[in-house]
Design an enzyme around this catalytic site. Structure first.
Site, PDB file in Angstrom:
ATOM      1  N   CYS A 334       0.772  -1.308   0.210  1.00 33.26           N
ATOM      2  CA  CYS A 334      -0.030   0.080  -0.025  1.00 33.26           C
ATOM      3  C   CYS A 334       0.882   1.200   0.061  1.00 33.26           C
ATOM      4  O   CYS A 334       0.628   2.232  -0.927  1.00 33.26           O
ATOM      5  CB  CYS A 334      -0.916   0.070   1.254  1.00 33.26           C
ATOM      6  SG  CYS A 334      -1.116  -1.451   1.951  1.00 33.26           S
ATOM      7  N   ARG A 363       6.974 -11.097   5.789  1.00 35.30           N
ATOM      8  CA  ARG A 363       6.565 -10.850   7.067  1.00 35.30           C
ATOM      9  C   ARG A 363       7.226 -11.897   7.784  1.00 35.30           C
ATOM     10  O   ARG A 363       7.205 -13.053   7.604  1.00 35.30           O
ATOM     11  CB  ARG A 363       4.947 -10.905   7.121  1.00 35.30           C
ATOM     12  CG  ARG A 363       4.365  -9.904   6.517  1.00 35.30           C
ATOM     13  CD  ARG A 363       2.801  -9.968   6.470  1.00 35.30           C
ATOM     14  NE  ARG A 363       2.293  -9.013   5.622  1.00 35.30           N
ATOM     15  CZ  ARG A 363       1.044  -8.785   5.362  1.00 35.30           C
ATOM     16  NH1 ARG A 363       0.082  -9.678   6.079  1.00 35.30           N
ATOM     17  NH2 ARG A 363       0.523  -8.210   4.516  1.00 35.30           N
ATOM     18  N   GLN A 381       0.959 -11.026  -3.000  1.00 38.67           N
ATOM     19  CA  GLN A 381      -0.581 -10.557  -2.809  1.00 38.67           C
ATOM     20  C   GLN A 381      -0.965 -10.365  -4.213  1.00 38.67           C
ATOM     21  O   GLN A 381       0.014  -9.438  -5.021  1.00 38.67           O
ATOM     22  CB  GLN A 381      -0.684  -9.811  -2.057  1.00 38.67           C
ATOM     23  CG  GLN A 381      -0.321  -9.784  -0.548  1.00 38.67           C
ATOM     24  CD  GLN A 381      -0.437  -8.783   0.267  1.00 38.67           C
ATOM     25  OE1 GLN A 381      -0.026  -7.645   0.081  1.00 38.67           O
ATOM     26  NE2 GLN A 381      -1.151  -8.968   1.480  1.00 38.67           N
ATOM     27  N   ASP A 383      -2.558  -7.875  -5.161  1.00 35.40           N
ATOM     28  CA  ASP A 383      -2.886  -6.565  -4.664  1.00 35.40           C
ATOM     29  C   ASP A 383      -3.418  -5.864  -5.569  1.00 35.40           C
ATOM     30  O   ASP A 383      -3.132  -5.605  -6.761  1.00 35.40           O
ATOM     31  CB  ASP A 383      -1.682  -6.048  -3.633  1.00 35.40           C
ATOM     32  CG  ASP A 383      -2.140  -5.410  -2.467  1.00 35.40           C
ATOM     33  OD1 ASP A 383      -3.177  -5.300  -2.119  1.00 35.40           O
ATOM     34  OD2 ASP A 383      -1.192  -5.027  -1.641  1.00 35.40           O
ATOM     35  N   HIS A 385      -5.084  -1.404  -5.066  1.00 34.16           N
ATOM     36  CA  HIS A 385      -5.719  -0.278  -4.346  1.00 34.16           C
ATOM     37  C   HIS A 385      -6.455   0.406  -5.080  1.00 34.16           C
ATOM     38  O   HIS A 385      -6.162   0.704  -6.195  1.00 34.16           O
ATOM     39  CB  HIS A 385      -4.603   0.466  -3.512  1.00 34.16           C
ATOM     40  CG  HIS A 385      -3.793  -0.397  -2.638  1.00 34.16           C
ATOM     41  ND1 HIS A 385      -2.600  -1.061  -2.877  1.00 34.16           N
ATOM     42  CD2 HIS A 385      -4.061  -0.717  -1.449  1.00 34.16           C
ATOM     43  CE1 HIS A 385      -1.933  -1.986  -1.931  1.00 34.16           C
ATOM     44  NE2 HIS A 385      -3.166  -1.614  -0.969  1.00 34.16           N
ATOM     45  N   LYS A 469     -12.978  -5.141   7.405  1.00 36.80           N
ATOM     46  CA  LYS A 469     -12.661  -5.869   6.017  1.00 36.80           C
ATOM     47  C   LYS A 469     -13.798  -6.835   5.967  1.00 36.80           C
ATOM     48  O   LYS A 469     -14.612  -7.284   6.863  1.00 36.80           O
ATOM     49  CB  LYS A 469     -11.429  -6.297   6.074  1.00 36.80           C
ATOM     50  CG  LYS A 469     -11.021  -7.257   7.195  1.00 36.80           C
ATOM     51  CD  LYS A 469      -9.554  -7.918   7.154  1.00 36.80           C
ATOM     52  CE  LYS A 469      -9.468  -8.790   8.653  1.00 36.80           C
ATOM     53  NZ  LYS A 469      -8.203  -9.616   8.281  1.00 36.80           N
ATOM     54  N   HIS A 515      -8.462  -1.641  -0.176  1.00 40.90           N
ATOM     55  CA  HIS A 515      -7.342  -2.773  -0.368  1.00 40.90           C
ATOM     56  C   HIS A 515      -8.083  -4.050  -0.687  1.00 40.90           C
ATOM     57  O   HIS A 515      -9.067  -4.222  -0.166  1.00 40.90           O
ATOM     58  CB  HIS A 515      -6.492  -2.995   1.028  1.00 40.90           C
ATOM     59  CG  HIS A 515      -5.956  -1.703   1.749  1.00 40.90           C
ATOM     60  ND1 HIS A 515      -4.549  -1.645   1.861  1.00 40.90           N
ATOM     61  CD2 HIS A 515      -6.466  -0.792   2.073  1.00 40.90           C
ATOM     62  CE1 HIS A 515      -4.380  -0.559   2.427  1.00 40.90           C
ATOM     63  NE2 HIS A 515      -5.451  -0.075   2.910  1.00 40.90           N
TER      64      HIS A 515
END
Length: 643
Positions: A334, A363, A381, A383, A385, A469, A515
């Site tokens: 992000c 992580r 991910q 991912d 946005h 979420k 997200h």
RNA sequence: GCCACUUUAGCUCAGUUGGUAGAGCAGCUCAUUCGUAAUGAGCAGGUCGCGGGUUCGAGUCCCGCAAUUGGCUCCA
């Protein structure tokens, strides 16, 4: 008059007062053996407990969750009795059901060898047909009783109970504090399997002492246990770690590091195919692809707030030769995307901006948490946005839900559940951002789900630290739920990064961010996909769609010709050139789960055909190679039609 | 990170009470050139997870570490 609902949902009436056992006995002897407890006015009771007139009663058998719970609860007590026999003075915590479980205090550590011993003892005790008897004592008496036993765990539980009577249960030589309900006696328990030992923090809190927990299952019939064990074996065969190894999809190396998956060529092919698929869907929905580095200045994550959570006690920041300079392996994409948003000033006409990236993040998960591909330390991910105006939020959110369902449909995931995760109102310090924004974000999710007619469960305290979420969960082969797709609303990052757009009123406004990762991560998604399909992927995803099997080495040249043609037609094909008999090649390639086996010999080479065999289905007859190519491409098109 | 189990050939696993390692499959070589779920023979392959210790001697017993697995806590 007592109104009784039988297990088959028929209704009878009965004069009270009377207890559940007498009721079932009077109905039929065979029923009396099956009913485990009764629900009286909605509350589950022991069979032996007297029921007053004017009650509604439901009879609970093994087939009902209430009946099962009663059964396993008594099994837990039976196990405690067996453990106490071998280890007198053992302190027991609570025995939650689902599977039976028990806690033992520190210092009394069991091993696998004890399990068999305990299992045998349990069976022995069960056969004694000991009655399980409820009695009620005052709180003071209960405190005294467990103080004598020096049972701190129980004293802690009792002291938290309200004043008044407290129920205790006794069977054989074992007495324990318990709310019940229980079976009338231990004889009901016919089959017992203690499955595993595990440490568990007392009352689930990391700060408390770790106790030993024993897991097991029990059944009212031996045959049910056998079926259960077969089911477990079947589930193990679908394990993505096993299939991943068998099919050469991914691997781990101690030398590379824990939780760092290596994608092998076939696994990579599968993953790229999934990515390609999602990219196409996203293009239709107006997403643009971006790429960002795997690291970023620590300052970036201090701005975003991620440093607090991921930087300090996980992967340490990377230092550089320059004093005071440091970078963080990105735990999230992000912040990079926010910076892309800021590159150029935005007009309200530019929004929504939908920015997608297959972004690899790092992580440092605790070592005990790592699990195959479902929980790793480096993962990618899918991912994206979405930066939008507040008035566009709900609509954008709904479009993301659509994308999730396109994916679930393409892979026939039909056993999903959806969960709305909101903040825990009692722990405001766990979250960042203003209360007002949290409320707006939560409202947007709830409304979007309602308008989509989505069936959801709502969990408080499950939200991400920066926003609420909507999560989609899928179960793996062993029934464990994994979170896949996630959609999160965020008012907070735009604030922290001071994102803006100029509205039609010529004023600066703050956009809202969504997200979203419909796969969740490529790693976890592939893992769940493997378990869902047992490795038999849909044709469009399969790394090797067809294999050509020459009858003998004499036909290898022709086989090559066929495979070249198919590869040129975008059908992923290999040749099994080994010097083996055709039966052997078929067997091996069937076991490899290759969808199409193409057998070529003298006949085929002469007529420019192939003999087609579908995995698991057998011989499909001969066809021209070009015909086959059309046939396969049509099958793939159909699988992806309407998506 | 915590509790428990496990770790032997590329894979799946044997290995008795301590006396320096075995099988099947895979691999390689040779023979065979085969029509719809395992052709045969031979060869090669191991710092018994890693590091200490006990012992005349350790895959086996003890200690430490690492990884795996099942949980707890945490999370995509």
């Amino acid at each position: 008059m007592i109104q009784i609902t039988l297990p088959d949902n028929s209704v009878r009436e009965y004069e009270g007062p009377v207890n559940g056992y007498e009721i079932t006995k009077s109905l039929s002897n065979s029923l009396a053996k099956e009913v485990l407890s009764v629900s009286v006015n909605g509350e589950v009771w022991d069979l032996m407990r007297p029921i007053n007139a004017n009650s509604t009663v439901k009879l609970n058998t093994w087939e009902s969750s209430e009946g099962k719970e009663t059964f396993w609860h008594s099994s837990a007590h039976l196990m405690a009795e067996a453990i106490e026999f071998y280890y007198p003075g053992t302190k027991f915590g609570i025995g939650p059901t689902v599977d039976t479980g028990f806690y033992l205090p520190e210092g009394n550590v069991l091993t696998d060898k004890d399990l068999q011993k305990i299992e045998q003892k349990m069976l022995e005790l069960a056969r004694q047909k000991n009655a399980i008897v409820r009695s009620e004592i005052s709180k003071a008496e209960a405190l005294k009783m467990f103080a004598e036993k020096n049972d701190q765990l129980k004293l802690e539980l009792i002291s938290e109970l309200e004043d008044g009577t407290i129920s205790i249960y006794n069977q054989g030589n074992f007495t324990d504090l318990c709310r019940g309900p229980h079976l009338p006696n231990t004889e009901y328990i016919k089959a017992i399997k203690l499955t595993s030992l595990a440490g568990a923090y007392w009352r689930g809190n990391e700060k408390n002492k770790m106790l030993t927990r024993v897991y097991g299952v029990t059944f009212p019939k031996q045959k049910m246990l056998e079926e259960y064990l077969i089911m477990l074996e079947e589930a193990k065969k679908r394990d993505h770690r096993k299939i991943g190894k068998e099919m050469d999809l991914f691997a781990f190396s101690e030398s590379v590091g824990q939780g760092l998956p290596l994608w092998l060529p076939k696994g990579t092919q599968l993953r790229l195919q999934l990515q390609d698929f999602l990219q196409k869907v996203q293009k239709k929905y107006g997403y643009e692809q971006v790429m960002t580095p795997h690291i970023g200045d620590v300052k970036l994550y201090k701005t975003s707030g991620h440093y607090e959570k991921y930087g300090k006690d996980s992967f340490q920041p990377i230092s550089t030769p320059v004093e005071g300079e440091s970078y963080l392996l990105k735990p999230m994409n992000c912040p990079h995307h926010c910076e892309i948003y800021k590159i150029r000033p935005k007009s309200y006409k530019d929004l929504p901006v939908r920015m997608a990236e297959f972004g690899t993040v790092y992580r440092y998960e605790m070592s005990g948490e790592l699990h195959g591909l479902t929980r790793v330390r480096s993962f990618t991910q899918d991912d994206a946005h979405i930066f939008c105006r507040p008035d566009q939020l709900k609509d954008e959110f709904k479009k993301v839900i659509d994308i999730v369902f396109i994916i679930f449909k393409a892979l026939s995931f039909d056993n999903w559940t959806a969960q709305i995760s909101l903040r825990d109102p009692n722990k405001p310090d766990k979250y960042i951002g203003t209360l007002e924004n949290w409320e707006k974000a939560e409202q947007a999710i709830i409304e979007a789900c309602e308008e989509k007619g989505l069936e959801t469960v709502t969990e408080l305290g499950e939200a991400a630290f920066y926003g609420p979420k909507l999560d989609f969960m899928i179960k793996d082969a062993l029934g464990r739920s994994w979170q896949l797709g996630t959609i999160q609303v965020d008012y907070n990052l735009p604030e922290r990064f001071q994102l803006e757009y100029v509205g039609s009123d010529d004023q600066r406004h703050r956009p809202v961010m969504i997200h979203r990762a419909p796969f969740g991560s490529m790693e976890r998604f592939v893992a769940v996909l493997i378990e869902h399909t047992a490795g038999k992927f849909p044709l469009w995803l399969t790394p090797e769609q067809a294999v050509v099997l020459p009858i003998s080495e004499k036909y290898n040249d022709y086989a090559k010709k066929v495979s070249d043609f198919l590869n040129n037609s975008d059908i992923r094909t290999v040749v099994d050139e080994r010097n083996e008999k055709i039966g052997r090649k078929i067997r091996d390639n069937e076991l490899k789960r290759t969808p199409y086996l193409l057998i070529v010999g003298e006949n085929e080479a002469e007529n420019d055909t192939i003999s087609v065999r579908r995995q698991g289905e057998g011989d499909k007859g001969a066809m021209k190679t070009s015909e086959f190519a059309d046939f396969i491409l049509k099958e793939v098109r159909e699988q992806l039609s309407g998506l």
